[in-house]
Scaffold this motif. Structure first.
Motif, PDB file in Angstrom:
ATOM      1  N   HIS A   2       9.974  18.125  -2.669  1.00  0.00           N
ATOM      2  CA  HIS A   2      10.837  17.187  -1.979  1.00  0.00           C
ATOM      3  C   HIS A   2      12.228  17.789  -1.838  1.00  0.00           C
ATOM      4  CE1 HIS A   2      13.189  13.577  -1.124  1.00  0.00           C
ATOM      5  NE2 HIS A   2      12.055  13.007  -0.780  1.00  0.00           N
ATOM      6  N   PRO A   3      12.908  17.615  -0.656  1.00  0.00           N
ATOM      7  CA  PRO A   3      14.219  18.234  -0.442  1.00  0.00           C
ATOM      8  C   PRO A   3      15.256  17.885  -1.498  1.00  0.00           C
ATOM      9  CG  PRO A   3      13.343  17.390   1.623  1.00  0.00           C
ATOM     10  CD  PRO A   3      12.403  16.921   0.548  1.00  0.00           C
ATOM     11  N   TRP A 224      23.485  33.883   9.257  1.00  0.00           N
ATOM     12  CA  TRP A 224      23.262  34.664   8.045  1.00  0.00           C
ATOM     13  C   TRP A 224      22.823  33.758   6.894  1.00  0.00           C
ATOM     14  CZ3 TRP A 224      22.584  39.521   6.680  1.00  0.00           C
ATOM     15  CH2 TRP A 224      23.015  40.541   7.527  1.00  0.00           C
ATOM     16  N   LEU A 225      23.433  32.609   6.803  1.00  0.00           N
ATOM     17  CA  LEU A 225      23.136  31.711   5.683  1.00  0.00           C
ATOM     18  C   LEU A 225      21.698  31.196   5.720  1.00  0.00           C
ATOM     19  CD1 LEU A 225      26.486  29.716   5.640  1.00  0.00           C
ATOM     20  CD2 LEU A 225      25.752  31.498   4.056  1.00  0.00           C
ATOM     21  N   LYS A 226      21.119  31.185   6.873  1.00  0.00           N
ATOM     22  CA  LYS A 226      19.729  30.741   6.991  1.00  0.00           C
ATOM     23  C   LYS A 226      18.741  31.836   6.593  1.00  0.00           C
ATOM     24  CE  LYS A 226      20.867  27.481  10.700  1.00  0.00           C
ATOM     25  NZ  LYS A 226      20.700  27.127  12.131  1.00  0.00           N
ATOM     26  N   THR A 265      27.072  21.421   9.106  1.00  0.00           N
ATOM     27  CA  THR A 265      25.858  21.125   9.865  1.00  0.00           C
ATOM     28  C   THR A 265      24.613  21.764   9.257  1.00  0.00           C
ATOM     29  OG1 THR A 265      26.258  23.028  11.319  1.00  0.00           O
ATOM     30  CG2 THR A 265      27.167  20.906  12.012  1.00  0.00           C
ATOM     31  N   LEU A 266      24.804  22.583   8.240  1.00  0.00           N
ATOM     32  CA  LEU A 266      23.662  23.214   7.597  1.00  0.00           C
ATOM     33  C   LEU A 266      22.855  22.205   6.798  1.00  0.00           C
ATOM     34  CD1 LEU A 266      25.395  26.432   6.199  1.00  0.00           C
ATOM     35  CD2 LEU A 266      23.848  26.325   8.163  1.00  0.00           C
ATOM     36  N   SER A 267      21.606  22.535   6.542  1.00  0.00           N
ATOM     37  CA  SER A 267      20.779  21.683   5.692  1.00  0.00           C
ATOM     38  C   SER A 267      21.293  21.724   4.254  1.00  0.00           C
ATOM     39  CB  SER A 267      19.335  22.173   5.723  1.00  0.00           C
ATOM     40  OG  SER A 267      19.234  23.458   5.112  1.00  0.00           O
ATOM     41  N   GLU A 268      20.935  20.754   3.470  1.00  0.00           N
ATOM     42  CA  GLU A 268      21.323  20.743   2.062  1.00  0.00           C
ATOM     43  C   GLU A 268      20.782  21.981   1.347  1.00  0.00           C
ATOM     44  OE1 GLU A 268      23.462  18.526   0.641  1.00  0.00           O
ATOM     45  OE2 GLU A 268      23.659  17.969   2.766  1.00  0.00           O
ATOM     46  N   LYS A 298      30.252  18.062  -4.970  1.00  0.00           N
ATOM     47  CA  LYS A 298      29.621  16.843  -4.463  1.00  0.00           C
ATOM     48  C   LYS A 298      29.105  17.030  -3.041  1.00  0.00           C
ATOM     49  CE  LYS A 298      30.570  11.911  -3.751  1.00  0.00           C
ATOM     50  NZ  LYS A 298      31.605  10.838  -3.861  1.00  0.00           N
ATOM     51  N   THR A 299      29.807  17.853  -2.264  1.00  0.00           N
ATOM     52  CA  THR A 299      29.413  18.090  -0.876  1.00  0.00           C
ATOM     53  C   THR A 299      28.202  19.000  -0.767  1.00  0.00           C
ATOM     54  OG1 THR A 299      31.757  17.881  -0.313  1.00  0.00           O
ATOM     55  CG2 THR A 299      30.340  18.729   1.387  1.00  0.00           C
ATOM     56  N   GLY A 300      27.822  19.639  -1.871  1.00  0.00           N
ATOM     57  CA  GLY A 300      26.607  20.443  -1.879  1.00  0.00           C
ATOM     58  C   GLY A 300      26.817  21.933  -1.994  1.00  0.00           C
TER      59      GLY A 300
END
Length: 312
Positions: A2-3, A224-226, A265-268, A298-300
């Protein structure tokens, strides 16, 4: 998985403390410092951010550096030769599962600004007097080291062996590890500036301790982060309030708040990969009790801490 559970797992993996721990992988990165070139406390600083640290050396923050360990091939490497190289080499040695000399098997340098290469002097005759430590640099940087003292003495006395890197060309350093230099925009008085893609058998890390604003780079950092599993990124200043006494055009690092907006806008999952490093002594992210630090977590996102272990 689960994410939400995966994000929690990523947080626990990345948000390590400086306490040494048993390795969980035979190939791993060790964070050996997270501060900007001058460290924290900072020479000449009389602000609260430094005055309290001067009173308690146990709370000092070392200059940004990484250690790379391959237990299978019994090799250990250093990224950046900082003013704190003595304790960083000591920690790198103690984090490895094998017993070898404290001399690293290689040193990778991003650029010729103070905090990133002056530690090379400790390899010279006055301190370690090392034997042909491979030092990996870009062409302009190599020329600078060869033509200027005291650096050229390290070459003349065979304390180091200079190895020329080529941008975007992968270099295999063991059967488990490869390194790819990536050019980034930043002040180039004496050398090019690069980051590194560090690839292990299972995971990869992007290391960019110094860069000008993300929009000045011809590549897309979000893409790059992906692609990578960890991203240790320049967050020298949290926001403009830290540098209101200087010409901001002279120090165009991406503010942490700008980076977080760009990465919003990136995924968690992808946000959890990001570890902010190269923190100026004024940066509130160095203080785990600050609102800036708490809001960032907190923002991830993650904030680099000395002793983090990243399995590759």
């Amino acid at each position: 998985m689960h994410p939400i559970i995966y994000t929690l797992f990523s947080f626990l993996l990345l948000n390590c403390t400086s306490t040494p721990k048993a390795p969980t992988s035979s190939v791993r990165l060790v964070v050996l410092g997270v501060a900007q070139d001058g460290g924290a406390p900072h020479a000449g600083c009389q602000k609260d951010c430094c005055s309290t640290l001067f009173k308690d050396p146990s709370k000092f923050h070392r200059v940004v550096s990484l250690g790379l360990i391959d237990d299978i091939n019994k090799k250990k490497y250093l990224f950046e030769a900082t003013p704190d190289i003595a304790s960083q080499l000591y920690n790198l040695h103690n984090q490895s599962d094998f017993s070898t000399q404290h001399q690293p098997d290689g040193v990778f340098l991003t650029h010729a600004h103070m905090g990133h290469y002056v530690g090379l002097l400790h390899l010279g005759r006055e301190v370690m007097s090392t034997d042909r430590v491979p030092v990996y640099v870009m062409p302009k940087f190599r020329e600078f080291l060869e033509q200027n003292g005291p650096w050229n003495q390290l070459v003349a006395l065979n304390n180091v062996t200079l190895n020329t890197l080529t941008a975007n060309q992968k270099l295999s350093i063991t059967t488990q590890l490869s390194i790819t230099p990536i050019e980034v925009p930043h002040r180039e008085e004496f050398s090019e500036t690069i980051g590194f893609l560090i690839e292990g058998p299972k995971k990869s890390a992007l290391f960019i301790p110094d860069i000008d604003k993300w929009e000045y780079w011809e590549q897309d950092i979000n893409q790059w982060l992906k692609k990578v599993d960890y991203a240790l990124l320049d967050a020298t200043f949290y926001d403009a309030a830290e540098v209101n006494h200087r010409d901001i055009s002279e120090i165009p690092h991406p503010f942490a708040i700008e980076s977080m907006e760009r990465f919003s806008t990136l995924s968690e999952y992808d946000k959890a990969k990001i570890i902010f490093i190269h923190l100026n002594h004024t940066n509130p992210l160095l203080n785990t009790e600050s609102n800036a630090y708490k809001n960032t977590i907190k923002t991830g996102f993650q904030v680099g801490r000395d002793g983090m272990i990243l399995d590759l």
